[in-house]
Design a protein around this motif. Sequence first.
Motif, PDB file in Angstrom:
ATOM      1  N   GLN A 519     -15.567 -15.431  41.772  1.00  0.00           N
ATOM      2  CA  GLN A 519     -15.906 -14.065  42.129  1.00  0.00           C
ATOM      3  C   GLN A 519     -16.507 -13.362  40.912  1.00  0.00           C
ATOM      4  O   GLN A 519     -16.556 -13.911  39.818  1.00  0.00           O
ATOM      5  CB  GLN A 519     -14.661 -13.318  42.626  1.00  0.00           C
ATOM      6  N   CYS A 520     -16.958 -12.136  41.103  1.00  0.00           N
ATOM      7  CA  CYS A 520     -17.579 -11.416  39.984  1.00  0.00           C
ATOM      8  C   CYS A 520     -16.526 -11.180  38.896  1.00  0.00           C
ATOM      9  O   CYS A 520     -15.414 -10.720  39.167  1.00  0.00           O
ATOM     10  CB  CYS A 520     -18.179 -10.100  40.483  1.00  0.00           C
ATOM     11  N   ASN A 521     -16.905 -11.498  37.686  1.00  0.00           N
ATOM     12  CA  ASN A 521     -15.957 -11.433  36.559  1.00  0.00           C
ATOM     13  C   ASN A 521     -15.987 -10.032  35.957  1.00  0.00           C
ATOM     14  O   ASN A 521     -16.455  -9.830  34.841  1.00  0.00           O
ATOM     15  CB  ASN A 521     -16.338 -12.494  35.517  1.00  0.00           C
ATOM     16  N   TRP A 522     -15.449  -9.052  36.709  1.00  0.00           N
ATOM     17  CA  TRP A 522     -15.429  -7.681  36.239  1.00  0.00           C
ATOM     18  C   TRP A 522     -14.028  -7.250  35.798  1.00  0.00           C
ATOM     19  O   TRP A 522     -13.895  -6.476  34.866  1.00  0.00           O
ATOM     20  CB  TRP A 522     -15.907  -6.730  37.355  1.00  0.00           C
ATOM     21  N   ILE A 523     -13.021  -7.744  36.528  1.00  0.00           N
ATOM     22  CA  ILE A 523     -11.646  -7.287  36.274  1.00  0.00           C
ATOM     23  C   ILE A 523     -10.716  -8.482  36.218  1.00  0.00           C
ATOM     24  O   ILE A 523     -11.077  -9.598  36.609  1.00  0.00           O
ATOM     25  CB  ILE A 523     -11.170  -6.320  37.384  1.00  0.00           C
ATOM     26  N   ASN A 524      -9.495  -8.237  35.717  1.00  0.00           N
ATOM     27  CA  ASN A 524      -8.401  -9.195  35.861  1.00  0.00           C
ATOM     28  C   ASN A 524      -7.142  -8.420  36.249  1.00  0.00           C
ATOM     29  O   ASN A 524      -7.111  -7.189  36.180  1.00  0.00           O
ATOM     30  CB  ASN A 524      -8.190 -10.006  34.579  1.00  0.00           C
ATOM     31  N   ILE A 525      -6.133  -9.140  36.705  1.00  0.00           N
ATOM     32  CA  ILE A 525      -4.908  -8.512  37.181  1.00  0.00           C
ATOM     33  C   ILE A 525      -3.721  -9.159  36.478  1.00  0.00           C
ATOM     34  O   ILE A 525      -3.690 -10.389  36.282  1.00  0.00           O
ATOM     35  CB  ILE A 525      -4.778  -8.622  38.721  1.00  0.00           C
ATOM     36  N   ASP A 526      -2.783  -8.357  36.068  1.00  0.00           N
ATOM     37  CA  ASP A 526      -1.577  -8.874  35.399  1.00  0.00           C
ATOM     38  C   ASP A 526      -0.745  -9.657  36.410  1.00  0.00           C
ATOM     39  O   ASP A 526      -0.497  -9.205  37.529  1.00  0.00           O
ATOM     40  CB  ASP A 526      -0.766  -7.715  34.813  1.00  0.00           C
ATOM     41  N   GLU A 531      -1.173  -4.872  37.320  1.00  0.00           N
ATOM     42  CA  GLU A 531      -2.061  -3.891  36.714  1.00  0.00           C
ATOM     43  C   GLU A 531      -3.460  -4.478  36.585  1.00  0.00           C
ATOM     44  O   GLU A 531      -3.638  -5.638  36.199  1.00  0.00           O
ATOM     45  CB  GLU A 531      -1.522  -3.483  35.342  1.00  0.00           C
ATOM     46  N   VAL A 532      -4.459  -3.664  36.891  1.00  0.00           N
ATOM     47  CA  VAL A 532      -5.847  -4.108  36.907  1.00  0.00           C
ATOM     48  C   VAL A 532      -6.562  -3.508  35.714  1.00  0.00           C
ATOM     49  O   VAL A 532      -6.477  -2.290  35.468  1.00  0.00           O
ATOM     50  CB  VAL A 532      -6.545  -3.672  38.228  1.00  0.00           C
ATOM     51  N   ARG A 533      -7.313  -4.383  34.935  1.00  0.00           N
ATOM     52  CA  ARG A 533      -8.077  -3.950  33.767  1.00  0.00           C
ATOM     53  C   ARG A 533      -9.482  -4.551  33.821  1.00  0.00           C
ATOM     54  O   ARG A 533      -9.706  -5.579  34.461  1.00  0.00           O
ATOM     55  CB  ARG A 533      -7.379  -4.381  32.459  1.00  0.00           C
ATOM     56  N   THR A 534     -10.386  -3.875  33.105  1.00  0.00           N
ATOM     57  CA  THR A 534     -11.759  -4.380  33.046  1.00  0.00           C
ATOM     58  C   THR A 534     -11.847  -5.474  31.997  1.00  0.00           C
ATOM     59  O   THR A 534     -11.145  -5.446  30.969  1.00  0.00           O
ATOM     60  CB  THR A 534     -12.742  -3.255  32.695  1.00  0.00           C
ATOM     61  N   VAL A 535     -12.710  -6.461  32.237  1.00  0.00           N
ATOM     62  CA  VAL A 535     -12.944  -7.543  31.281  1.00  0.00           C
ATOM     63  C   VAL A 535     -14.378  -7.520  30.764  1.00  0.00           C
ATOM     64  O   VAL A 535     -14.744  -8.339  29.935  1.00  0.00           O
ATOM     65  CB  VAL A 535     -12.648  -8.915  31.926  1.00  0.00           C
ATOM     66  N   ARG A 536     -15.196  -6.580  31.275  1.00  0.00           N
ATOM     67  CA  ARG A 536     -16.573  -6.442  30.822  1.00  0.00           C
ATOM     68  C   ARG A 536     -16.924  -4.968  30.766  1.00  0.00           C
ATOM     69  O   ARG A 536     -16.259  -4.130  31.377  1.00  0.00           O
ATOM     70  CB  ARG A 536     -17.546  -7.146  31.783  1.00  0.00           C
ATOM     71  N   VAL A 537     -17.965  -4.678  30.010  1.00  0.00           N
ATOM     72  CA  VAL A 537     -18.529  -3.328  30.024  1.00  0.00           C
ATOM     73  C   VAL A 537     -19.410  -3.241  31.262  1.00  0.00           C
ATOM     74  O   VAL A 537     -20.409  -3.948  31.381  1.00  0.00           O
ATOM     75  CB  VAL A 537     -19.334  -3.047  28.745  1.00  0.00           C
ATOM     76  N   LEU A 538     -19.034  -2.380  32.182  1.00  0.00           N
ATOM     77  CA  LEU A 538     -19.735  -2.285  33.459  1.00  0.00           C
ATOM     78  C   LEU A 538     -20.909  -1.311  33.326  1.00  0.00           C
ATOM     79  O   LEU A 538     -20.722  -0.140  33.025  1.00  0.00           O
ATOM     80  CB  LEU A 538     -18.775  -1.812  34.549  1.00  0.00           C
TER      81      LEU A 538
END
Length: 894
Positions: A519-526, A531-538
């Motif tokens: 899937q699109c590598n924008w976020i990850n989840i703990d 908890e959801v965080r960004t993994v890239r500058v969008l």
Amino acid sequence: MAPAFPRLVLGLLVLSLCCEACKKVIFHVPSELEADMLVGRVDLKECLQSAEFISSSDGRFKVLEDGSVYTTSALSLSAEKKTFTILLKDIQEQVQKKIQVDLVKEEKKTPNKRHARDTVLKRTKRRWGPIPSVMIENSLGPFPLQIQQVQSDTAQNYTIYYSASGPGIDQDPKGLFYIERETGNIFATRAVDREQYPSFQIICFATTPDGYSPEVPLVHTIRIEDDNDNAPYFTQDHFEFCVPENSRPDLSGTKNRCIVFTGVFVGKVTAEDRDEPYTLHTTLKYRIVSQTPPITPAFSLHGDTGVISVLLPQLDRELVPSYTLLVEVRDMAGQPFGLCTTGTVVIKIEDTNDNAPSFKQLQYETRVEENRVNVEILRVSVVDLDEPGSPGSGAVYEIIRGNDDQAFEITTDKNTNEGILCVVKGLDYETAKQRILVIGVNNEAPYLLAPHSQQLSQSTSSVTVHVLDVDEGPVFKPCLLRLDVKECEDIGTAIGRYVAEDPENGNSEGIRYRIPPGQCNWINIDEKSGEVRTVRVLDRDIGEMRRGQCNVTVLAIDRNGKTGTGTIQVCIVPGNKNFPRITQTDYIMCRDRKPICLTAQDGDEAPYSAPFVYRITDRRLASMWKLTPHDDNSWYLSPKSDTPYGIYEIPVTVIDNGGKRGENIVRVNLCDCVTPTECDGRARQLSGGNVTLGLWAILAMILGSLLLLLILITICGCCGAGAMHRQVTDDCANHNLIISNTEAPGEEVMDQNIIPLQNTCDQGGYGVKTGEQQTFEMVKGRGHTLESVKGGGHQTLGSVKEGGGQTVMDTCRYSYSEWHNFTHPRLGEKVHLCRQDEEQKHSEDYLLSYNYEGKGSLAGSVGCCSDQHEEEALDFLDQLEPKFRTLAETCIKR
């Protein structure tokens, strides 16, 4: 009561053919009547206004349309009186009338003997032109059969021979007729079919033996009288009609004093007869011979028109789907001796929705596991007596009660007409262990109640659905979570939390979370907290992020390995990341000082882009230049009135709607030019270099001009009128004055209205028009002074003395700076005062508008406010064309 009804209908049908007798007619005729003899004339319209069929009850008499009665064959009246009837019939109005005709034999009178010779010798009848002959078709003979005799009156004086030609004699059918040469008798040699040859027209001739024709050729008609030798026949082998069931018959009114019965129209049978039209031989009557099935008669057949109508008040398709009728058509108006033919009529009963569907069972029971979706759980069926496959039998099911959450759906199987009950939303065992539904059924077509039937009621049935418990996986609440992320946020920014619950106990302990790959590598989840965080500058300006949205599937796994899924919808919210920038920063502004339109662009979207606000950040330049709004993206940049020529680098700040500032340097070359191409990228000044005049320099120039003016006034006062006149050289005049007379040198121009400007020799001439009509100029042949004159409260520089004053010699060398520094502030003040005038009374003296007339000439403007200040600006006068050079020479002082 049932058998009496058909008898009543039969009686009504008989009454519809009722006849009326009209006034009797009496004709007096001789005892011997010849064939085709006129008996008399009857007024038919007096009896029936419009008669379609006219016939005679006695075949020896025929009646024409005008009422003329002829004999068809020779007959003799044995009795004193002969009676027959004329029948008149109107089919459309269904009216038949009759006229009785009595033939009374005349008494024969014996002539007086003394007149007997005259009576014998008197010719009583001319036979050369007899009435048309009549021959009955299919005659049995004997042949040859005499049918007529033609005779000429000239036979008393000449020997006459008779002959004939035409169809039936010497044309096809040849040999059917012949004429005796000596007697003129016409004979037929064989029988004739009227349907093939309805009549013949032959030409008869009467000639003497030597060929003389004392008579005009006679055209004689032989008409073939119809014999009823053709039986009527139906136009189709069999007829098929349809009529809806439960069609109601109708008994209404009277017409022409006859009761008329009309029911629902079913169809019409038609027959034809090849015999002679409008005779009894072709007067047809229809009737129903038999009906299958042989039950109560269901239909009636109109005897004259062949129209079939509904007779039975209750046609039930479910009892009898079709009827077969054997119908008969007979000529001679249906009389027993007429010829007849039979045909078949099939009438199909069309179905109407007069039967309601009903469930085969009143109660149903079924079961389904919880959380099952789009699964069939039950089929129900109905009984409907209407025609299968028709809209009257097509079932339409609906859930009446028990489906408030829209978890169930029922549809119709078109092949079996069954109802299919499905679960479209997952059921929860913990919420409800069973559901009770009430379902109903209708038809696709609306109900049409049969006569004397009651209102139909909707059939219903109840369904009990048992929900089975199943070990379920974690459930996300909500199943779709939307998270908004501002554009260009730092990596690792927390944007939300997404957790699932165990539906059995309602808590989230022991549940692990992960995002499947691919899937699109924008976020990850703990894994533990969700908890959801960004993994890239969008950034919405980068390839796959341009859509601004991405759906991410998240898995939740409990201790038993059961899995639940949810979806996070990540949406990039536009941010204010771009600075507004001016698209063009280099400009050249000429002497017209037309404002420059500055336009900015911003890569952000609303509300972080337009409208923009422009500011000049340098205070010194802000006092010389000004910005005015144009639209959301553009502002105008224009110099103030006292801004000198030169190259300016103006710092302009553009602020977008989100408050982000963009610093821009706008480079403007304020040039003394007419078109931007003259500057060639450099500021155009008197010295030819890039000069920027400051405020103190401008003040110094003004003070120097005033000092020079004071000196000139002093010189004029000392010298008086004896001063030397300024000499204008031919060379100077060549540059400005053009001879206007091409035939001979003109006289010297002395008119004060035509004056060369004073400083046109080196610097170019300038004429400034003020409210007092004072100019800075040189007047030829008069005294010249350079002094300060008050004109309505405004200082002007010019020549004012008409005469008597002593002229002052000058060198024709006034610099541009002196001229410009003196006139420019005063001209600006004049223009300013004109604008302040509310009624704009004086503005026409200073502010003049000109339409655009194309590209300007090298000479520049010639208006009152011309600002030409280069010494080379009048060089074009040195290269005049021949005609203009001659005009210039006339103004040169010789």
